[in-house]
Design a protein around this motif. Structure first.
Motif, PDB file in Angstrom:
ATOM      1  N   TYR A  32      -4.003   4.992   1.274  1.00 52.08           N
ATOM      2  CA  TYR A  32      -4.462   5.212   2.658  1.00 52.08           C
ATOM      3  C   TYR A  32      -3.759   6.449   3.200  1.00 52.08           C
ATOM      4  O   TYR A  32      -2.563   6.651   2.942  1.00 52.08           O
ATOM      5  CB  TYR A  32      -4.093   3.984   3.501  1.00 52.08           C
ATOM      6  N   VAL A  33      -4.497   7.265   3.949  1.00 53.10           N
ATOM      7  CA  VAL A  33      -3.932   8.511   4.466  1.00 53.10           C
ATOM      8  C   VAL A  33      -4.012   8.516   5.988  1.00 53.10           C
ATOM      9  O   VAL A  33      -5.063   8.207   6.562  1.00 53.10           O
ATOM     10  CB  VAL A  33      -4.691   9.734   3.896  1.00 53.10           C
ATOM     11  N   VAL A  34      -2.912   8.849   6.635  1.00 54.19           N
ATOM     12  CA  VAL A  34      -2.886   8.992   8.088  1.00 54.19           C
ATOM     13  C   VAL A  34      -2.790  10.482   8.387  1.00 54.19           C
ATOM     14  O   VAL A  34      -1.797  11.124   8.032  1.00 54.19           O
ATOM     15  CB  VAL A  34      -1.678   8.238   8.688  1.00 54.19           C
ATOM     16  N   VAL A  35      -3.829  11.026   8.988  1.00 54.95           N
ATOM     17  CA  VAL A  35      -3.857  12.468   9.254  1.00 54.95           C
ATOM     18  C   VAL A  35      -3.451  12.693  10.703  1.00 54.95           C
ATOM     19  O   VAL A  35      -4.176  12.305  11.625  1.00 54.95           O
ATOM     20  CB  VAL A  35      -5.256  13.059   8.981  1.00 54.95           C
ATOM     21  N   ALA A  36      -2.299  13.305  10.918  1.00 54.76           N
ATOM     22  CA  ALA A  36      -1.776  13.427  12.277  1.00 54.76           C
ATOM     23  C   ALA A  36      -2.184  14.702  13.016  1.00 54.76           C
ATOM     24  O   ALA A  36      -2.573  14.625  14.174  1.00 54.76           O
ATOM     25  CB  ALA A  36      -0.254  13.261  12.271  1.00 54.76           C
ATOM     26  N   MET A  70       0.830  -1.200   0.000  1.00 51.29           N
ATOM     27  CA  MET A  70       0.000   0.000   0.000  1.00 51.29           C
ATOM     28  C   MET A  70       0.859   1.243   0.000  1.00 51.29           C
ATOM     29  O   MET A  70       1.898   1.290   0.661  1.00 51.29           O
ATOM     30  CB  MET A  70      -0.849   0.062   1.289  1.00 51.29           C
ATOM     31  N   LYS A  71       0.400   2.246  -0.731  1.00 51.91           N
ATOM     32  CA  LYS A  71       1.068   3.547  -0.682  1.00 51.91           C
ATOM     33  C   LYS A  71       0.334   4.398   0.358  1.00 51.91           C
ATOM     34  O   LYS A  71      -0.874   4.628   0.242  1.00 51.91           O
ATOM     35  CB  LYS A  71       1.000   4.202  -2.060  1.00 51.91           C
ATOM     36  N   VAL A  72       1.068   4.801   1.384  1.00 48.64           N
ATOM     37  CA  VAL A  72       0.467   5.498   2.527  1.00 48.64           C
ATOM     38  C   VAL A  72       0.942   6.941   2.550  1.00 48.64           C
ATOM     39  O   VAL A  72       2.141   7.203   2.354  1.00 48.64           O
ATOM     40  CB  VAL A  72       0.866   4.794   3.850  1.00 48.64           C
ATOM     41  N   ALA A  73       0.020   7.865   2.782  1.00 51.72           N
ATOM     42  CA  ALA A  73       0.407   9.264   2.971  1.00 51.72           C
ATOM     43  C   ALA A  73       0.260   9.624   4.441  1.00 51.72           C
ATOM     44  O   ALA A  73      -0.727   9.242   5.078  1.00 51.72           O
ATOM     45  CB  ALA A  73      -0.472  10.173   2.111  1.00 51.72           C
ATOM     46  N   VAL A  74       1.246  10.341   4.978  1.00 52.22           N
ATOM     47  CA  VAL A  74       1.167  10.836   6.351  1.00 52.22           C
ATOM     48  C   VAL A  74       1.114  12.357   6.279  1.00 52.22           C
ATOM     49  O   VAL A  74       2.015  12.987   5.716  1.00 52.22           O
ATOM     50  CB  VAL A  74       2.379  10.372   7.190  1.00 52.22           C
ATOM     51  N   SER A 103       4.221  -0.219   1.155  1.00 54.96           N
ATOM     52  CA  SER A 103       5.237  -0.258   0.092  1.00 54.96           C
ATOM     53  C   SER A 103       5.903   1.098  -0.119  1.00 54.96           C
ATOM     54  O   SER A 103       7.041   1.171  -0.584  1.00 54.96           O
ATOM     55  CB  SER A 103       4.600  -0.736  -1.211  1.00 54.96           C
ATOM     56  N   ALA A 104       5.217   2.181   0.183  1.00 50.09           N
ATOM     57  CA  ALA A 104       5.798   3.525   0.012  1.00 50.09           C
ATOM     58  C   ALA A 104       5.069   4.503   0.924  1.00 50.09           C
ATOM     59  O   ALA A 104       3.887   4.323   1.220  1.00 50.09           O
ATOM     60  CB  ALA A 104       5.654   3.966  -1.439  1.00 50.09           C
ATOM     61  N   GLU A 137     -14.986  11.272   0.420  1.00 55.07           N
ATOM     62  CA  GLU A 137     -15.824  11.627  -0.738  1.00 55.07           C
ATOM     63  C   GLU A 137     -15.213  11.178  -2.061  1.00 55.07           C
ATOM     64  O   GLU A 137     -15.941  10.924  -3.013  1.00 55.07           O
ATOM     65  CB  GLU A 137     -16.061  13.142  -0.769  1.00 55.07           C
ATOM     66  N   VAL A 138     -13.884  11.122  -2.123  1.00 54.54           N
ATOM     67  CA  VAL A 138     -13.259  10.640  -3.363  1.00 54.54           C
ATOM     68  C   VAL A 138     -12.820   9.179  -3.229  1.00 54.54           C
ATOM     69  O   VAL A 138     -12.042   8.671  -4.045  1.00 54.54           O
ATOM     70  CB  VAL A 138     -12.064  11.532  -3.801  1.00 54.54           C
ATOM     71  N   GLY A 139     -13.291   8.512  -2.179  1.00 59.77           N
ATOM     72  CA  GLY A 139     -13.069   7.073  -2.043  1.00 59.77           C
ATOM     73  C   GLY A 139     -11.711   6.679  -1.484  1.00 59.77           C
ATOM     74  O   GLY A 139     -11.290   5.533  -1.641  1.00 59.77           O
ATOM     75  N   ILE A 140     -11.026   7.609  -0.811  1.00 55.65           N
ATOM     76  CA  ILE A 140      -9.728   7.256  -0.207  1.00 55.65           C
ATOM     77  C   ILE A 140      -9.902   7.118   1.308  1.00 55.65           C
ATOM     78  O   ILE A 140     -10.263   8.084   1.985  1.00 55.65           O
ATOM     79  CB  ILE A 140      -8.646   8.315  -0.534  1.00 55.65           C
ATOM     80  N   PRO A 141      -9.655   5.898   1.845  1.00 57.70           N
ATOM     81  CA  PRO A 141      -9.813   5.723   3.290  1.00 57.70           C
ATOM     82  C   PRO A 141      -8.681   6.416   4.054  1.00 57.70           C
ATOM     83  O   PRO A 141      -7.568   6.550   3.547  1.00 57.70           O
ATOM     84  CB  PRO A 141      -9.744   4.200   3.464  1.00 57.70           C
ATOM     85  N   ALA A 142      -9.002   6.853   5.273  1.00 60.77           N
ATOM     86  CA  ALA A 142      -8.006   7.594   6.056  1.00 60.77           C
ATOM     87  C   ALA A 142      -8.130   7.268   7.530  1.00 60.77           C
ATOM     88  O   ALA A 142      -9.206   6.886   8.004  1.00 60.77           O
ATOM     89  CB  ALA A 142      -8.180   9.086   5.835  1.00 60.77           C
TER      90      ALA A 142
END
Ligand code: AMP
Ligand code: GLY
Length: 426
Positions: A65-69, A1-5, A26-27, A84-89
């Motif tokens: 997947y997005v992790v909002v800190a 999975m590509k994860v954004a923090v 994975s990134a 709303e755009v289908g990205i889980p967080a």
């Protein structure tokens, strides 16, 4: 999975470090990240509060997947906008984030659902607030800005003149801007403070290891409040009996209250507790991981952080998913001169490699940036030097060994992180 923090502090550096250890990950991209994340995450220059910018980037770059800190984007509805755009967080909706974003909201929630907290009243005008304070006839009294004020919106007033100055600063000088348009006046509580971060999936709540922050700028808990000058975990005041009591009297009732208000909480809920003579009480809620608590809690987490976060988002969290290692951790924050007031930045930081070379020591970057092969100071809290060890004493010794290696102009840190905890253990 590509994860954004999302975020840029020491907490985010600790989150990125833990997430990078997940076989599922994975990134990682960090928005905007900081100078310490090189090698672990790609830093993308989008501000944490830029909701539209983050959503667009994630949608266009295949982020899974997005992790909002931090609290700001949570309060602004980033998790809702991503959904709303289908990205889980990972993180609460804007509605649930009000538990931190509005003290008027959280105080009313506690009052309405019988969750123990300091006696209080909310005001939008100076006159009635001052009248209420004088009517209490008890000092000190605590005056808090309603909205987000990066941990600095709490003023403890010892007498009438200080109370008047505090109210003036909030209502008239607008020291905390719109955050101070409403003010909570509350009873001053005493007792050991405990931070408990808890994973939540809307219904279930699974507490992590307890910790202790050190909020004041100077040794001996002197000087103004900061975002946090150091932390230790676990917190020796938080016994298993106290943990059971907090679960029954505070954690579960809070989860039920938010669900009943149509704002079920998913993400990390931070309980700032005071263990008073008549029982534990909530000092504050945060809708996110604590900083610097995260830097001492996550290194002791044995389970896969990404798996737990996904379980929170998907509503299938169980206590068995969250396991901690025995032992203790400590983190000492090194801040810029002048913090928590205005600071000068751009000074080169020396000794990072030497500190990181000490086995067991991790340096979490907070306010740093890379420039021409150098690491420069770039904020109030600059670094958190953390260490894990079998005992708190050893963890503290290691962390301070790391601190001793690091220098930059104007650097300041507390020399007594963990002292109260060590004394309590004797
Ligand atoms: P807060 O931002 O609400 O967590 O407050 C910051 C710090 O101020 C807390 O960690 C406490 O040390 C102190 N504080 C806040 N509220 C109270 C209170 N009612 N009584 C005593 N100390 C408080
Ligand atoms: N350490 C306090 C906070 O994260 O708000």
């Amino acid at each position: 999975m590509k994860v954004a923090v999302v975020g840029s502090g020491g907490r985010e550096h600790a989150l990125v470090t833990a997430l990078s250890q997940s076989p599922k990950c994975s990134a990682i991209v960090a928005m905007p990240g900081n100078g310490g994340m090189a090698g672990l995450a790609e830093c993308v220059d989008i501000k944490a509060a830029d909701v539209a910018g983050i959503v667009a980037y994630c949608a266009q770059n295949g982020v899974d997947y997005v992790v909002v800190a931090p609290e700001d984007p949570l309060a602004l509805g980033l998790v809702d906008a991503l959904a709303e755009v289908g990205i889980p967080a990972f993180g609460p909706s804007a509605a649930a984030a009000r538990i931190e974003a509005s003290k008027v909201f959280s105080k009313a929630l506690m009052e309405n659902y019988g969750i123990p907290t300091a006696a209080h009243k909310s005001f939008t005008q100076m006159g009635p607030a001052m009248a209420y304070i004088l009517q209490q006839g008890r000092w000190p009294v605590v005056v808090k800005a309603d909205g987000l004020a990066t941990g600095k919106g709490v003023l403890i007033c010892q007498n009438e003149a200080e109370a008047e100055n505090a109210l003036k600063a909030l209502f008239e000088e607008r020291r905390f801007g719109a955050a101070g348009a409403s003010v909570v006046v509350e009873e001053f509580l005493t007792g050991p403070e405990v931070s408990v971060l808890a994973f939540c999936d809307g219904e279930a709540v699974v507490p992590m290891l307890s910790s202790m922050d050190h909020k004041r700028i100077y040794d001996g808990d002197k000087g103004p409040n900061t975002g946090g000058m150091g932390a230790i975990a676990p917190n020796p005041f938080y016994t298993p009996q106290m943990a059971a009591r907090c679960m029954e009297e505070i954690f579960l009732p809070t989860m039920r209250a938010l669900a009943a208000e149509s704002a079920p909480f998913k993400g990390c809920l931070y309980f700032g507790l005071m263990l008073c003579a008549d029982g534990p009480k909530v000092i504050e809620y945060n809708c996110r991981f604590g900083d610097p608590e995260t830097q001492v809690v996550l290194p002791l987490l044995e389970s896969d952080l990404l798996e737990i976060m996904l379980a929170c988002t998907e509503g299938r969290l169980t206590p068995g998913m969250v396991r901690f290692a025995p032992g203790a951790a400590a983190c000492v924050v090194i801040a810029s001169g002048g913090y928590p007031g205005a600071v000068q930045v751009g000074f080169p930081i020396k000794g990072l490699a030497a500190a990181e070379g000490i086995p067991g020591v991790h340096v979490y970057h907070a306010g740093t940036r890379q420039s021409g092969g150098q690491v420069l100071t770039a904020g109030g809290r600059v670094l958190g030097v953390a260490a894990g060890a079998p005992t708190l004493q050893e963890a503290l010794a290691l962390a301070y060994q790391g601190v001793a290696e690091i220098t930059f102009e104007g650097a300041q840190y507390r020399t007594d992180i963990g002292k109260v905890a060590l004394e309590a253990m004797q």
